[in-house]
Design a protein around this motif. Sequence first.
Motif, mmCIF file in Angstrom:
data_model
loop_
_atom_site.group_PDB
_atom_site.id
_atom_site.type_symbol
_atom_site.label_atom_id
_atom_site.label_comp_id
_atom_site.label_asym_id
_atom_site.label_seq_id
_atom_site.Cartn_x
_atom_site.Cartn_y
_atom_site.Cartn_z
ATOM 1 N N GLY A 1 0.773 -1.227 0.000
ATOM 2 C CA GLY A 1 0.000 0.000 0.000
ATOM 3 C C GLY A 1 0.808 1.283 0.000
ATOM 4 N N LYS A 2 2.126 1.181 0.015
ATOM 5 C CA LYS A 2 2.991 2.355 0.033
ATOM 6 C C LYS A 2 3.195 2.880 -1.395
ATOM 7 C CE LYS A 2 7.667 2.405 0.439
ATOM 8 N NZ LYS A 2 8.937 1.970 0.958
ATOM 9 N N ALA A 3 3.224 4.205 -1.570
ATOM 10 C CA ALA A 3 3.503 4.793 -2.882
ATOM 11 C C ALA A 3 5.003 4.761 -3.132
ATOM 12 C CB ALA A 3 2.997 6.225 -2.938
ATOM 13 N N ILE A 4 5.396 4.246 -4.290
ATOM 14 C CA ILE A 4 6.805 4.112 -4.650
ATOM 15 C C ILE A 4 7.100 5.002 -5.839
ATOM 16 C CG2 ILE A 4 8.554 2.534 -5.551
ATOM 17 C CD1 ILE A 4 7.078 0.258 -4.202
ATOM 18 N N GLU A 5 8.128 5.824 -5.730
ATOM 19 C CA GLU A 5 8.612 6.614 -6.860
ATOM 20 C C GLU A 5 9.805 5.864 -7.438
ATOM 21 O OE1 GLU A 5 10.264 11.054 -7.992
ATOM 22 O OE2 GLU A 5 10.014 10.503 -5.901
ATOM 23 N N TYR A 6 9.747 5.535 -8.720
ATOM 24 C CA TYR A 6 10.828 4.754 -9.318
ATOM 25 C C TYR A 6 11.279 5.331 -10.646
ATOM 26 C CZ TYR A 6 7.515 2.666 -12.608
ATOM 27 O OH TYR A 6 6.597 2.473 -13.607
ATOM 28 N N THR A 7 12.503 4.974 -11.034
ATOM 29 C CA THR A 7 13.066 5.371 -12.312
ATOM 30 C C THR A 7 13.254 4.160 -13.218
ATOM 31 O OG1 THR A 7 14.216 7.154 -11.198
ATOM 32 C CG2 THR A 7 14.973 6.630 -13.388
ATOM 33 N N TYR A 8 13.585 3.001 -12.640
ATOM 34 C CA TYR A 8 13.763 1.753 -13.385
ATOM 35 C C TYR A 8 12.792 0.699 -12.869
ATOM 36 C CZ TYR A 8 18.223 3.142 -15.487
ATOM 37 O OH TYR A 8 19.206 3.766 -16.212
ATOM 38 N N GLU A 9 12.217 -0.056 -13.796
ATOM 39 C CA GLU A 9 11.448 -1.242 -13.436
ATOM 40 C C GLU A 9 12.256 -2.433 -13.914
ATOM 41 O OE1 GLU A 9 6.917 -2.660 -13.711
ATOM 42 O OE2 GLU A 9 7.847 -2.261 -15.658
ATOM 43 N N VAL A 10 12.544 -3.350 -13.015
ATOM 44 C CA VAL A 10 13.374 -4.510 -13.319
ATOM 45 C C VAL A 10 12.501 -5.756 -13.253
ATOM 46 C CG1 VAL A 10 15.423 -5.815 -12.645
ATOM 47 C CG2 VAL A 10 15.363 -3.338 -12.307
ATOM 48 N N ILE A 11 12.594 -6.602 -14.283
ATOM 49 C CA ILE A 11 11.814 -7.832 -14.356
ATOM 50 C C ILE A 11 12.795 -9.001 -14.308
ATOM 51 C CG2 ILE A 11 10.181 -9.141 -15.744
ATOM 52 C CD1 ILE A 11 8.904 -6.478 -16.036
ATOM 53 N N MET A 12 12.486 -9.977 -13.448
ATOM 54 C CA MET A 12 13.361 -11.144 -13.261
ATOM 55 C C MET A 12 12.530 -12.422 -13.311
ATOM 56 S SD MET A 12 15.522 -9.577 -10.087
ATOM 57 C CE MET A 12 14.035 -9.106 -9.235
ATOM 58 N N PRO A 13 13.184 -13.585 -13.418
ATOM 59 C CA PRO A 13 12.436 -14.845 -13.384
ATOM 60 C C PRO A 13 11.687 -15.015 -12.060
ATOM 61 C CG PRO A 13 14.686 -15.207 -14.132
ATOM 62 C CD PRO A 13 14.606 -13.790 -13.657
ATOM 63 N N ALA A 14 10.717 -15.912 -12.053
ATOM 64 C CA ALA A 14 9.863 -16.113 -10.882
ATOM 65 C C ALA A 14 10.597 -16.689 -9.677
ATOM 66 C CB ALA A 14 8.707 -17.035 -11.251
ATOM 67 N N ASN A 15 11.709 -17.378 -9.875
ATOM 68 C CA ASN A 15 12.376 -18.076 -8.768
ATOM 69 C C ASN A 15 13.416 -17.237 -8.024
ATOM 70 O OD1 ASN A 15 14.200 -17.959 -10.827
ATOM 71 N ND2 ASN A 15 14.858 -20.079 -10.669
ATOM 72 N N VAL A 16 13.448 -15.931 -8.215
ATOM 73 C CA VAL A 16 14.437 -15.067 -7.568
ATOM 74 C C VAL A 16 14.038 -14.814 -6.116
ATOM 75 C CG1 VAL A 16 15.500 -12.781 -7.617
ATOM 76 C CG2 VAL A 16 15.046 -13.985 -9.731
ATOM 77 N N ARG A 17 15.028 -14.891 -5.219
ATOM 78 C CA ARG A 17 14.768 -14.612 -3.801
ATOM 79 C C ARG A 17 14.513 -13.119 -3.597
ATOM 80 N NH1 ARG A 17 17.402 -18.625 -0.003
ATOM 81 N NH2 ARG A 17 17.983 -20.328 -1.382
ATOM 82 N N PRO A 18 13.716 -12.759 -2.589
ATOM 83 C CA PRO A 18 13.413 -11.347 -2.335
ATOM 84 C C PRO A 18 14.659 -10.517 -2.030
ATOM 85 C CG PRO A 18 11.929 -12.766 -1.109
ATOM 86 C CD PRO A 18 12.978 -13.650 -1.705
ATOM 87 N N ILE A 19 14.597 -9.261 -2.425
ATOM 88 C CA ILE A 19 15.657 -8.294 -2.143
ATOM 89 C C ILE A 19 15.046 -7.226 -1.251
ATOM 90 C CG2 ILE A 19 17.212 -6.596 -3.144
ATOM 91 C CD1 ILE A 19 17.220 -8.311 -5.682
#
Length: 112
Positions: free
Chosen positions: A40-58
């Motif tokens: 529910g938090k508003a995020i201001e971003y410059t890049y959207e990064v897409i990765m495979p489904a099996n990536v661990r959270p960052i």
Amino acid sequence: MIRFPYTLQRWNSATEEWQTVSRCNARYDGKARFIESPNGKAIEYTYEVIMPANVRPIEENEEVRILDRHGKNIFDRRPDTPVGSTLEDSVSYPVQGYFKSGQRYEYTKLWL
């Protein structure tokens, strides 16, 4: 066309070195955009990064960089700039948000 042409790396403060996380694709948006994160938090971003489904959270605020197939940092567009080996000599962005749906075939997204 290559689905994930780049390599995402995050800064590991315990070992003081860059750690490869996953292959990825990154979309730059010249104007900062806002989205609503899953919490529910508003995020201001410059890049959207897409990765495979099996990536661990960052974690949010972790520093990441993205390398192209030649090993050049895509955030640093100066010609012939060496890729830095420390956090201080590398161009990086903090993670603003992370989304993993839990569905087997959906992509994982990261906003910088």
